[in-house]
Design an enzyme around this catalytic site. Structure first.
Site, PDB file in Angstrom:
ATOM      1  N   ASP A   1     -43.605   7.316  23.920  1.00  0.00           N
ATOM      2  CA  ASP A   1     -44.292   8.600  24.082  1.00  0.00           C
ATOM      3  C   ASP A   1     -45.744   8.455  24.552  1.00  0.00           C
ATOM      4  OD1 ASP A   1     -45.277   7.473  21.777  1.00  0.00           O
ATOM      5  OD2 ASP A   1     -45.121   9.279  20.550  1.00  0.00           O
TER       6      ASP A   1
ATOM      7  N   ASP B   1     -40.821   4.738  20.534  1.00  0.00           N
ATOM      8  CA  ASP B   1     -40.706   6.175  20.852  1.00  0.00           C
ATOM      9  C   ASP B   1     -40.937   6.470  22.332  1.00  0.00           C
ATOM     10  OD1 ASP B   1     -40.498   6.333  18.097  1.00  0.00           O
ATOM     11  OD2 ASP B   1     -42.581   6.944  17.802  1.00  0.00           O
TER      12      ASP B   1
ATOM     13  N   GLY C   1     -45.896   0.665  13.418  1.00  0.00           N
ATOM     14  CA  GLY C   1     -44.514   0.226  13.203  1.00  0.00           C
ATOM     15  C   GLY C   1     -44.164  -0.895  14.172  1.00  0.00           C
TER      16      GLY C   1
ATOM     17  N   THR D   1     -44.425   1.048  21.432  1.00  0.00           N
ATOM     18  CA  THR D   1     -43.733   1.973  20.532  1.00  0.00           C
ATOM     19  C   THR D   1     -42.296   2.139  20.998  1.00  0.00           C
ATOM     20  OG1 THR D   1     -43.483   4.262  19.800  1.00  0.00           O
ATOM     21  CG2 THR D   1     -44.756   3.949  21.805  1.00  0.00           C
TER      22      THR D   1
ATOM     23  N   ASP E   1     -50.195   5.002  19.908  1.00  0.00           N
ATOM     24  CA  ASP E   1     -51.384   5.847  20.128  1.00  0.00           C
ATOM     25  C   ASP E   1     -52.369   5.753  18.963  1.00  0.00           C
ATOM     26  OD1 ASP E   1     -49.294   7.249  18.724  1.00  0.00           O
ATOM     27  OD2 ASP E   1     -50.496   9.065  18.880  1.00  0.00           O
TER      28      ASP E   1
ATOM     29  N   ARG F   1     -40.145  10.224  16.295  1.00  0.00           N
ATOM     30  CA  ARG F   1     -41.229  11.125  15.827  1.00  0.00           C
ATOM     31  C   ARG F   1     -41.154  12.476  16.517  1.00  0.00           C
ATOM     32  NH1 ARG F   1     -44.759  11.325  12.225  1.00  0.00           N
ATOM     33  NH2 ARG F   1     -44.270   9.691  10.782  1.00  0.00           N
TER      34      ARG F   1
ATOM     35  N   ARG G   1     -59.475   4.875   7.417  1.00  0.00           N
ATOM     36  CA  ARG G   1     -58.944   5.520   6.202  1.00  0.00           C
ATOM     37  C   ARG G   1     -57.979   4.551   5.516  1.00  0.00           C
ATOM     38  NH1 ARG G   1     -54.333   9.135   8.742  1.00  0.00           N
ATOM     39  NH2 ARG G   1     -53.863   9.411   6.553  1.00  0.00           N
TER      40      ARG G   1
HETATM   41  O1  F6P Z   1     -43.199   5.279  15.771  1.00  0.00           O
HETATM   42  C1  F6P Z   1     -42.105   4.456  15.558  1.00  0.00           C
HETATM   43  C2  F6P Z   1     -41.256   4.980  14.436  1.00  0.00           C
HETATM   44  O2  F6P Z   1     -40.120   4.149  14.319  1.00  0.00           O
HETATM   45  C3  F6P Z   1     -40.861   6.451  14.565  1.00  0.00           C
HETATM   46  O3  F6P Z   1     -39.819   6.640  15.495  1.00  0.00           O
HETATM   47  C4  F6P Z   1     -40.516   6.772  13.142  1.00  0.00           C
HETATM   48  O4  F6P Z   1     -40.674   8.143  12.865  1.00  0.00           O
HETATM   49  C5  F6P Z   1     -41.515   5.972  12.361  1.00  0.00           C
HETATM   50  O5  F6P Z   1     -41.952   4.920  13.214  1.00  0.00           O
HETATM   51  C6  F6P Z   1     -40.969   5.386  11.086  1.00  0.00           C
HETATM   52  O6  F6P Z   1     -42.006   4.768  10.411  1.00  0.00           O
HETATM   53  P1  F6P Z   1     -41.795   3.879   9.111  1.00  0.00           P
HETATM   54  O7  F6P Z   1     -41.464   2.483   9.586  1.00  0.00           O
HETATM   55  O8  F6P Z   1     -43.097   3.962   8.415  1.00  0.00           O
HETATM   56  O9  F6P Z   1     -40.676   4.461   8.316  1.00  0.00           O
END
Ligand code: F6P
Length: 362
Positions: free
Chosen positions: A144, A142, A12, A140, A118, A186, A81
């Site tokens: 994390d 997040d 992301g 990220t 990660d 997440r 994958r």
């Molecule tokens: O890991 C970053 C994040 O924004 C998370 O907080 C969230 O769950 C996820 O990516 C959302 O992903 P997508 O852009 O695929 O909806």
């Protein structure tokens, strides 16, 4: 012969990716005389006909404040994958990792600098094992990744969420309502915890502390009896009740993860069913947290990561990840930088928040 290195952004997006690209190119090209090749859409740009863009000063001009990534990204681009659609339209996962390694080699890349979380860094580790040199830059919203004190994008996301909470306060107060704000992160509650503190939330529910509905109702009731006829609740998208399960939006698509969504709507329904005396409204902030210009702190962190990654590439010091160990940026082996961490339910931040009267639903 000029040494050539690849640069890719995976997973992301996060505010600050472009600032890393800019700093990396400025130092790699301007200081060390390397040639930088941007790979489009994560490593998907090395599958099939290569999709690449040479990056030099002209391409990175004006990138510091720009959100997103000029290289494009995907969280469905894991070469081990990789989602491939057949003639009937059905999608299956195929291992295209050797194609990625071959493609990088035929482009003359000495190695690839991968910006990612990660998942992306783990892909980098596996590609190293296949003979493709990798340097990682942690990214990220997040926050994390345990190897680094902070990732860029987090500060921006918290700022956006805190502003949303400020806005929810005024309408909550006007209508005597409970306002729930669902935030990203997440399986980690760092965005929710920090935004909740910055935005004056009354209760915060986190993935790390499964909530007890009665405790949240008691928090709302305490506020009512003390004269505040509204409440602000932050709900991490990965929050679960003591007896509940993660709120997911369907199954994982090929090559990707299942999406977290609906934890706040679930809590709204539970509170209503349990007889919450106030009206409830739910807002899901979603990708607004990832969009737009990075905060000054994220611009600085991203820039420092980019400079250090360029220095590593110039030294040929592959197999490393840059990280913040306050106050310095340093490099650690890639294999040591893959671990995620979560909010410590007994940590000081939680204890201080509880001292302020914020409920975590326990
Ligand atoms: O890991 C970053 C994040 O924004 C998370 O907080 C969230 O769950 C996820 O990516 C959302 O992903 P997508 O852009 O695929 O909806």
């Amino acid at each position: 012969m000029v040494r050539r290195v690849g640069l890719s952004t995976g997973g992301g997006d996060a505010p600050g990716l472009n600032a890393v690209i800019r700093a990396f190119v400025k130092v790699a090209v301007g200081v060390h005389g390397l040639e930088v090749i941007g790979i489009e859409d994560g490593l998907a740009g090395l599958v099939g006909t290569p999709r690449i863009q040479p990056l030099s000063f002209r391409e990175v001009r004006g990138l510091l404040p720009r959100g997103g990534t000029i290289l494009g990204t995907t969280n469905r681009g894991n070469p081990f994958r990789f989602p491939v659609r057949d003639a009937t339209g059905s999608v299956s996962e195929v291992d295209v990792s050797s194609q990625v390694v071959e493609s990088a080699k035929s482009l003359g890349l000495e190695g690839v600098v991968m910006l990612g979380g990660d998942g992306t860094l783990d892909i980098g580790r596996r590609l190293m094992d296949l003979g493709l040199p990798i340097i990682g830059v942690p990214k990220t919203i997040d926050n994390d990744l345990s190897a680094t004190d902070a990732t860029f994008g987090f500060d921006t996301a918290v700022g956006i969420a805190a502003e949303a909470l400020d806005r929810l306060h005024t309408t909550a107060e006007s209508h005597d309502r409970v306002m729930l704000l669902e935030l990203m992160g997440r399986n980690a509650g760092f965005i929710a915890l920090n935004a909740g503190l910055a935005g004056g939330a009354d209760f915060i529910v986190l993935p790390e502390i499964p909530y007890d509905l009665e405790a949240i109702l008691a928090c709302i009731e305490r506020r009512r009896t003390s004269g505040s006829h509204f409440a602000i609740g932050v709900v991490a998208e990965g929050a679960v009740s003591k007896h509940g399960e993660l709120s997911l939006l369907g199954d994982a698509a090929p090559g990707g993860n299942a999406r977290l969504h609906g934890a706040a709507a679930k809590l709204e329904a539970e509170l209503s069913r349990a007889g919450c005396p106030l009206e409830i409204r739910t807002t899901v902030l979603g990708h607004i947290q990832r969009g737009g210009t990075p905060s000054p702190a994220d611009r600085i962190l991203a820039t420092r990561f980019g400079v250090e990654a360029a220095n590593l590439a110039a030294r040929g010091d592959w197999g490393k990840v840059v990280r913040l160990r306050t106050p310095d940026i340093e490099a650690v082996p890639l294999a040591d930088a893959l671990h995620t961490h979560r909010v410590d339910p007994e940590g000081q931040l939680i204890r201080q928040a509880e001292a302020l009267g914020i409920s975590f639903g326990r």
